[in-house]
Design a protein around this motif. Sequence first.
Motif, short mmCIF file in Angstrom:
data_model
loop_
_atom_site.label_atom_id
_atom_site.label_comp_id
_atom_site.label_asym_id
_atom_site.label_seq_id
_atom_site.Cartn_x
_atom_site.Cartn_y
_atom_site.Cartn_z
N UNK A 13 0.82 -1.22 0.00
CA UNK A 13 0.00 0.00 0.00
C UNK A 13 0.85 1.27 0.00
N UNK A 14 2.09 1.19 0.48
CA UNK A 14 2.96 2.35 0.50
C UNK A 14 3.80 2.49 -0.76
N UNK A 15 3.64 1.58 -1.70
CA UNK A 15 4.40 1.68 -2.95
C UNK A 15 5.83 1.22 -2.82
N UNK A 16 6.14 0.44 -1.78
CA UNK A 16 7.51 -0.04 -1.60
C UNK A 16 7.88 -1.06 -2.68
N UNK A 66 -0.46 0.78 -8.96
CA UNK A 66 -0.04 1.98 -9.68
C UNK A 66 0.59 2.94 -8.69
N UNK A 67 1.81 3.39 -8.97
CA UNK A 67 2.52 4.33 -8.12
C UNK A 67 2.71 5.63 -8.90
N UNK A 68 2.34 6.74 -8.27
CA UNK A 68 2.40 8.05 -8.92
C UNK A 68 3.18 9.04 -8.07
N UNK A 69 3.68 10.08 -8.73
CA UNK A 69 4.27 11.21 -8.02
C UNK A 69 3.16 11.94 -7.28
N UNK A 106 10.65 -9.95 1.39
CA UNK A 106 11.72 -8.96 1.31
C UNK A 106 11.16 -7.72 0.61
N UNK A 107 11.14 -6.60 1.31
CA UNK A 107 10.58 -5.35 0.78
C UNK A 107 11.51 -4.20 1.14
N UNK A 108 11.41 -3.10 0.39
CA UNK A 108 12.24 -1.93 0.67
C UNK A 108 11.44 -0.68 0.35
N UNK A 109 11.56 0.37 1.16
CA UNK A 109 10.83 1.61 0.88
C UNK A 109 11.33 2.26 -0.40
N UNK A 110 10.41 2.86 -1.13
CA UNK A 110 10.78 3.58 -2.35
C UNK A 110 11.55 4.85 -2.01
N UNK A 111 11.24 5.41 -0.81
CA UNK A 111 11.93 6.59 -0.31
C UNK A 111 12.47 6.27 1.08
N UNK A 112 13.58 6.81 1.41
CA UNK A 112 14.13 6.53 2.73
C UNK A 112 15.04 7.64 3.18
N UNK A 113 15.47 7.55 4.42
CA UNK A 113 15.24 6.46 5.36
C UNK A 113 13.88 6.56 6.03
#
Length: 294
Positions: A144-147, A240-243, A182-189
């Motif tokens: 749901x967070x687009x990770x 779908x991930x958007x700006x 295994x997941x990673x945030x699209x933005x970090x930290x």
Amino acid sequence: MAPRLVTLSPSSLLWRRSKQLALQANRLAAWAAMPERWPRPLLAPARGMGVLRASLRVDLARTDPGADPLLEAGKRHNVQLAAPAFDGLLLTPRRPLSFWRTLGRLTERAGYRHGLSLSGGCLTPSVGGGICLLANALFELAARQGWYILERHGHTMEAVPPPEGALWGLDATVFWPYVDVVVAPREGPVRLGARVQEGSLRLTVHAEGPPKTRSRLWSVDDALEETPEGPVRTNRIVRRVEDAKTGALLEERVIAENRRRLLSPEARQQTCLTCGEAGCHARVDVPGAEGREP
């Protein structure tokens, strides 16, 4: 029809176990060879990440008739014991979250109890059983967070039907250590929070500022068909991930493909505690279940 544990011969069980051991060894070797993919857990700084980006709450209790009180108690205990391992983790696009790298193996020595697991076509008690509730929640939060979804495996059996009209398929099964999430945030930290409070698991994500992206999920190709195995439900989850500012498309793809065999109401209540198959290879003796009638 896929064979169930109860029908497997001793030689088939030995072959199955041998394959599991090989896969376990391969994954443990990969941890050592590729630490950038499976880094050791690291706690986030105590300050500097005060903006709440996301929150997800999941009830621990099942309310359907198939819920066994003893195994439900084990699940609640197991999730409560495991959650602190994920609380306060530092995650970045280059520092992903691996469920098993973070949590480690579930053993009685570590304090885990028997809960319900789905294995080999059967509902079986296992040490650490019910921990998939935590894996499910982590995958849903990431989706749901687009990770980035680097690894995810869906359940192949459905013990609890989804609510009517709900988006189903945001789950993740785990099996030490090679069936992982295994997941990673699209933005970090970001800092992950994980706590059990008042009968619920609550996951949070905090960061230095608001997210720069937004995402939307939907299901396609939903189907329910009759097969030699029985009813099977299938779908695919598209994201779908958007700006967040411009609405520009960043990504649109399938993040989960699901195929689940639906259990009948009777099968949902049948475990090693109730089935009466005394000679079953998968049968497990659960402390506290002595004297119960199958």
